[in-house]
Scaffold this motif. Structure first.
Motif, PDB file in Angstrom:
ATOM      1  N   PRO A  48       7.272 128.036  26.000  1.00  0.00           N
ATOM      2  CA  PRO A  48       6.378 128.487  27.071  1.00  0.00           C
ATOM      3  C   PRO A  48       4.969 128.683  26.540  1.00  0.00           C
ATOM      4  CG  PRO A  48       7.855 130.260  26.380  1.00  0.00           C
ATOM      5  CD  PRO A  48       8.325 129.010  25.695  1.00  0.00           C
ATOM      6  N   THR A  49       3.975 128.389  27.356  1.00  0.00           N
ATOM      7  CA  THR A  49       2.585 128.557  26.969  1.00  0.00           C
ATOM      8  C   THR A  49       2.016 129.787  27.653  1.00  0.00           C
ATOM      9  OG1 THR A  49       1.809 127.169  28.781  1.00  0.00           O
ATOM     10  CG2 THR A  49       2.263 126.074  26.689  1.00  0.00           C
ATOM     11  N   LEU A  50       0.966 130.334  27.086  1.00  0.00           N
ATOM     12  CA  LEU A  50       0.323 131.523  27.627  1.00  0.00           C
ATOM     13  C   LEU A  50      -1.036 131.139  28.199  1.00  0.00           C
ATOM     14  CD1 LEU A  50       1.169 134.080  24.777  1.00  0.00           C
ATOM     15  CD2 LEU A  50       2.317 133.786  26.979  1.00  0.00           C
ATOM     16  N   PRO A  51      -1.131 131.016  29.518  1.00  0.00           N
ATOM     17  CA  PRO A  51      -2.413 130.663  30.125  1.00  0.00           C
ATOM     18  C   PRO A  51      -3.414 131.801  30.002  1.00  0.00           C
ATOM     19  CG  PRO A  51      -0.837 131.244  31.820  1.00  0.00           C
ATOM     20  CD  PRO A  51      -0.085 131.247  30.518  1.00  0.00           C
ATOM     21  N   ARG A  52      -4.679 131.473  30.101  1.00  0.00           N
ATOM     22  CA  ARG A  52      -5.712 132.501  30.148  1.00  0.00           C
ATOM     23  C   ARG A  52      -5.592 133.243  31.480  1.00  0.00           C
ATOM     24  NH1 ARG A  52      -8.904 128.077  28.449  1.00  0.00           N
ATOM     25  NH2 ARG A  52      -9.790 127.930  30.532  1.00  0.00           N
ATOM     26  N   GLU A  53      -5.529 134.553  31.429  1.00  0.00           N
ATOM     27  CA  GLU A  53      -5.379 135.347  32.647  1.00  0.00           C
ATOM     28  C   GLU A  53      -6.747 135.590  33.280  1.00  0.00           C
ATOM     29  OE1 GLU A  53      -3.105 138.855  31.938  1.00  0.00           O
ATOM     30  OE2 GLU A  53      -1.270 137.768  31.471  1.00  0.00           O
ATOM     31  N   GLN A  54      -7.365 134.501  33.724  1.00  0.00           N
ATOM     32  CA  GLN A  54      -8.648 134.600  34.395  1.00  0.00           C
ATOM     33  C   GLN A  54      -8.621 133.701  35.614  1.00  0.00           C
ATOM     34  OE1 GLN A  54     -10.917 133.032  30.990  1.00  0.00           O
ATOM     35  NE2 GLN A  54     -11.528 131.315  32.284  1.00  0.00           N
ATOM     36  N   ALA A  74       2.168 132.852  33.187  1.00  0.00           N
ATOM     37  CA  ALA A  74       3.052 132.196  32.212  1.00  0.00           C
ATOM     38  C   ALA A  74       4.410 131.917  32.849  1.00  0.00           C
ATOM     39  CB  ALA A  74       3.211 133.072  30.978  1.00  0.00           C
ATOM     40  N   THR A  75       4.937 130.723  32.583  1.00  0.00           N
ATOM     41  CA  THR A  75       6.188 130.287  33.205  1.00  0.00           C
ATOM     42  C   THR A  75       7.076 129.652  32.144  1.00  0.00           C
ATOM     43  OG1 THR A  75       4.965 129.880  35.255  1.00  0.00           O
ATOM     44  CG2 THR A  75       7.172 128.940  35.092  1.00  0.00           C
ATOM     45  N   HIS A  76       8.297 130.153  32.023  1.00  0.00           N
ATOM     46  CA  HIS A  76       9.219 129.680  30.992  1.00  0.00           C
ATOM     47  C   HIS A  76       9.904 128.403  31.450  1.00  0.00           C
ATOM     48  CE1 HIS A  76      12.655 129.568  28.234  1.00  0.00           C
ATOM     49  NE2 HIS A  76      11.968 130.383  27.456  1.00  0.00           N
ATOM     50  N   PRO A  77      10.052 127.417  30.563  1.00  0.00           N
ATOM     51  CA  PRO A  77      10.667 126.143  30.963  1.00  0.00           C
ATOM     52  C   PRO A  77      12.094 126.265  31.486  1.00  0.00           C
ATOM     53  CG  PRO A  77       9.527 125.901  28.864  1.00  0.00           C
ATOM     54  CD  PRO A  77       9.540 127.364  29.178  1.00  0.00           C
ATOM     55  N   ARG A  78      12.782 127.354  31.152  1.00  0.00           N
ATOM     56  CA  ARG A  78      14.162 127.502  31.620  1.00  0.00           C
ATOM     57  C   ARG A  78      14.288 128.551  32.730  1.00  0.00           C
ATOM     58  NH1 ARG A  78      19.160 126.102  29.945  1.00  0.00           N
ATOM     59  NH2 ARG A  78      18.326 125.132  28.054  1.00  0.00           N
ATOM     60  N   THR A  79      13.598 129.687  32.590  1.00  0.00           N
ATOM     61  CA  THR A  79      13.822 130.811  33.507  1.00  0.00           C
ATOM     62  C   THR A  79      12.664 131.076  34.462  1.00  0.00           C
ATOM     63  OG1 THR A  79      13.016 132.356  31.815  1.00  0.00           O
ATOM     64  CG2 THR A  79      15.402 131.945  31.902  1.00  0.00           C
ATOM     65  N   PRO A  91       6.553 121.055  37.560  1.00  0.00           N
ATOM     66  CA  PRO A  91       7.243 119.993  36.818  1.00  0.00           C
ATOM     67  C   PRO A  91       8.336 120.446  35.853  1.00  0.00           C
ATOM     68  CG  PRO A  91       5.249 120.588  35.654  1.00  0.00           C
ATOM     69  CD  PRO A  91       5.299 121.473  36.875  1.00  0.00           C
ATOM     70  N   LEU A  92       8.521 121.745  35.637  1.00  0.00           N
ATOM     71  CA  LEU A  92       9.393 122.196  34.553  1.00  0.00           C
ATOM     72  C   LEU A  92      10.880 121.988  34.828  1.00  0.00           C
ATOM     73  CD1 LEU A  92       7.723 125.620  33.623  1.00  0.00           C
ATOM     74  CD2 LEU A  92       7.669 123.515  32.287  1.00  0.00           C
ATOM     75  N   GLY A  93      11.280 122.138  36.080  1.00  0.00           N
ATOM     76  CA  GLY A  93      12.701 122.165  36.392  1.00  0.00           C
ATOM     77  C   GLY A  93      13.326 123.522  36.153  1.00  0.00           C
ATOM     78  N   SER A  94      12.514 124.568  35.940  1.00  0.00           N
ATOM     79  CA  SER A  94      13.032 125.893  35.620  1.00  0.00           C
ATOM     80  C   SER A  94      13.740 126.511  36.822  1.00  0.00           C
ATOM     81  CB  SER A  94      11.896 126.813  35.164  1.00  0.00           C
ATOM     82  OG  SER A  94      10.908 126.929  36.177  1.00  0.00           O
ATOM     83  N   LEU A  95      14.684 127.401  36.524  1.00  0.00           N
ATOM     84  CA  LEU A  95      15.459 128.097  37.549  1.00  0.00           C
ATOM     85  C   LEU A  95      15.417 129.592  37.247  1.00  0.00           C
ATOM     86  CD1 LEU A  95      17.513 128.251  39.907  1.00  0.00           C
ATOM     87  CD2 LEU A  95      19.317 127.826  38.218  1.00  0.00           C
ATOM     88  N   ARG A 112      15.844 120.538  29.953  1.00  0.00           N
ATOM     89  CA  ARG A 112      17.154 120.099  30.430  1.00  0.00           C
ATOM     90  C   ARG A 112      17.476 120.881  31.700  1.00  0.00           C
ATOM     91  NH1 ARG A 112      20.389 117.472  26.810  1.00  0.00           N
ATOM     92  NH2 ARG A 112      22.224 118.273  27.890  1.00  0.00           N
ATOM     93  N   PRO A 113      16.834 120.563  32.811  1.00  0.00           N
ATOM     94  CA  PRO A 113      17.023 121.340  34.041  1.00  0.00           C
ATOM     95  C   PRO A 113      18.448 121.257  34.571  1.00  0.00           C
ATOM     96  CG  PRO A 113      15.057 119.952  34.166  1.00  0.00           C
ATOM     97  CD  PRO A 113      15.831 119.506  32.973  1.00  0.00           C
ATOM     98  N   GLU A 114      18.819 122.273  35.346  1.00  0.00           N
ATOM     99  CA  GLU A 114      20.145 122.320  35.966  1.00  0.00           C
ATOM    100  C   GLU A 114      20.081 121.886  37.423  1.00  0.00           C
ATOM    101  OE1 GLU A 114      22.109 126.030  35.260  1.00  0.00           O
ATOM    102  OE2 GLU A 114      21.398 126.144  33.199  1.00  0.00           O
ATOM    103  N   GLY A 115      19.068 121.114  37.766  1.00  0.00           N
ATOM    104  CA  GLY A 115      18.924 120.592  39.117  1.00  0.00           C
ATOM    105  C   GLY A 115      17.603 119.855  39.247  1.00  0.00           C
ATOM    106  N   GLY A 116      17.402 119.244  40.417  1.00  0.00           N
ATOM    107  CA  GLY A 116      16.171 118.476  40.633  1.00  0.00           C
ATOM    108  C   GLY A 116      16.220 117.134  39.944  1.00  0.00           C
ATOM    109  N   TYR A 117      15.044 116.541  39.740  1.00  0.00           N
ATOM    110  CA  TYR A 117      15.023 115.211  39.113  1.00  0.00           C
ATOM    111  C   TYR A 117      13.788 114.989  38.238  1.00  0.00           C
ATOM    112  CZ  TYR A 117      12.334 114.418  43.440  1.00  0.00           C
ATOM    113  OH  TYR A 117      11.442 114.526  44.488  1.00  0.00           O
ATOM    114  N   PHE A 118      13.265 116.084  37.672  1.00  0.00           N
ATOM    115  CA  PHE A 118      12.121 115.966  36.773  1.00  0.00           C
ATOM    116  C   PHE A 118      12.480 116.428  35.373  1.00  0.00           C
ATOM    117  CE2 PHE A 118       9.724 116.714  40.857  1.00  0.00           C
ATOM    118  CZ  PHE A 118       9.250 115.421  40.968  1.00  0.00           C
TER     119      PHE A 118
END
Length: 478
Positions: free
Chosen positions: A79-85, A221-226, A254-258, A396-402
């Motif tokens: 996961p990346t940490l975006p600038r909070e601005q 910030a958004t985690h690729p899995r959660t 685009p992450l496929g996160s759930l 490795r998403p558990e759904g979708g197609y990305f």
């Protein structure tokens, strides 16, 4: 974890360690149920989850076996940490430039936002539409202006109920696809200059909507899995006058996160304490690979602050342009804006879909669609593991197609995009998915075209392009 997830994790660990090898047969459902003291349905759910991840395969009348062609394990992107601005948004020109070619049939559609149209029951839908229109009362063309067809809204409400949510048909507004629903919601709860919290990375259409309405974005910030990081969101809310949030809680693009259910509940409670509306984009929720549909955040909404948007475009009827929003306390405002902007969604599309849902077959179609998407995701993951250079990271998403792919060695995704186009391959570079274009070494790849036999060759070519660019970067750094 739930019991089926614990059992699935145990089997996955035994496969990864080599204790279970390719071709080994798993215990039958009966044996596993008796031996572990769990129900047969729990065993089935665990096996379905493992099958969706490409780790095992079902063989007719033989049982479940370790998949001999399972994807090689790859690390996931961090996961990346975006600038909070807050940021002004200007992405539309780049989106138009990059994705303008995605509609051409000779381009391998790894950069497309759409699944293959061959996956959908278009013939059955056309028959439903024809039958419904033959019986249409002419007065319905006047009566079914916004909020839309009463029968279709009732059918949609029943699907919420079957999935474990309680939504009244009276709060549902039918729209011209989910994008109109999302835009109407944004217009209803914000004014130009307001701050909207979005995921990082986020779907580029969300950025385009903010740009069009003169809104400012603050990235969470958004985690690729959660999914959405709730601590990051709380920090953003403390520092900025956020008027609304636009999040995808199920199989985010685009992450496929759930987002786990507990996180969804906490998200709704956090926003409710501050009176902040959540615009929930849930167009991929039906495309789950596990045993049941994940609940939307809307299921935990007690104050009517969640505006839940979805459509049939990704799950049943591409091109019919029928979406909806369950808008809670904002339903009347959204319906009025719909009337002011486009009056109503097309009556034939609404009637055709209501007729199709009335006669059943949707869930059978969805099972086939999910199976096809899960199997092709496994194919794509194998291709990436085989052809891309070391250092490549893939979700490795558990759904979708990305799939969200992190490229090694600082490889520029726009450069990959340009070189891939010279081979008639489309990709979506990571630049599109952030207001500040931060994801310069990421690609979003579409694995929703199982009928396209060009996929493996395209992945091999992409891997060669990425490998060459990474080697060039390495020589320059030396």
């Amino acid at each position: 974890m739930k019991r089926y997830e614990e059992y699935a994790a145990e089997i996955a660990g035994r496969i990864e360690s080599g204790e279970l090898r390719a071709g080994d047969r798993l215990p039958s459902v009966r044996v596993a149920s008796a031996g572990r003291g769990i129900s047969p349905s729990t065993v089935f759910e665990a096996y379905y989850l493992l099958e969706a991840r490409g780790l095992i395969e079902a063989r007719p009348r033989s049982g479940y076996f370790v998949n001999a062609r399972r994807p090689r394990a790859q690390a996931e992107p961090e996961p990346t940490l975006p600038r909070e601005q807050t940021l002004h948004v200007e992405v539309s020109e780049l989106v138009f430039q990059v994705l303008g070619l995605a509609r051409q049939r000779d381009i391998v559609p790894l950069g497309s936002a759409f699944p293959s149209p061959a996956l959908f029951p278009l013939d059955k839908l056309s028959r439903s539409l024809a039958g419904a229109m033959r019986r249409l009362d002419p007065w319905r063309t006047v009566e079914d202006l916004s909020p839309g067809s009463e029968e279709l809204r009732r059918r949609i409400a029943l699907r919420y109920l079957a999935a474990g949510s309680s939504v009244e048909a009276t709060e549902i507004v039918v729209t011209n696809g989910a994008m109109e629903a999302l835009n109407l919601c944004l217009e209803t709860v914000t004014r130009p200059g307001d701050v909207v919290a979005i995921e990082s990375p986020t779907f580029y259409a969300a950025l385009q909507a903010l740009e069009r309405l003169g809104l400012r974005a603050v990235e969470v910030a958004t985690h690729p899995r959660t999914g959405v990081d709730l601590a990051s969101l709380a920090s953003v809310l403390d520092r900025h006058p956020v008027k609304a949030c636009w999040f995808m809680t199920n199989f985010q693009n685009p992450l496929g996160s759930l987002m786990p259910d507990a996180h969804k509940r906490e998200l709704v409670e956090l926003l409710a304490r501050r009176g902040i509306p959540l615009i929930e984009d849930d167009v991929y929720g039906e495309l789950y690979f596990g045993p049941r549909r994940p609940l939307p955040a809307k299921a935990y909404d007690a104050q009517g602050l969640v505006l839940h948007c979805s459509s049939f475009s990704k799950s049943l009827a591409p091109g019919y342009r029928v979406g909806w929003v369950a808008a809670g306390r904002h339903a009347e405002g959204v319906a009025r804006r719909k009337l002011m902007s486009s009056l109503a969604a097309a009556i034939p599309s609404q009637e055709g879909l209501a007729e199709y849902l009335r006669h059943g077959g949707y869930d059978r179609h969805l099972r086939q669609l999910r199976q096809a998407l899960a199997q092709h995701q496994a194919v794509a993951l194998r291709g990436i593991a085989k052809h891309f250079p070391p250092g490549t990271r893939t979700t490795r998403p558990e759904g979708g197609y990305f799939l969200w792919v992190e490229l090694p060695g600082g490889v520029d995704a726009l450069q990959v995009h340009r070189l891939a186009l010279s081979h008639n391959i489309g990709v979506a570079p990571g630049h599109l998915f952030s207001a500040d274009h931060r994801y310069a070494n990421f690609l979003r790849l579409n694995c929703g075209h199982p009928d396209d036999r060009r996929t493996d060759a395209a992945l091999r070519t992409l891997g060669q392009i990425v490998r060459s660019l990474a080697e060039t970067k390495g020589r320059q750094a030396a």
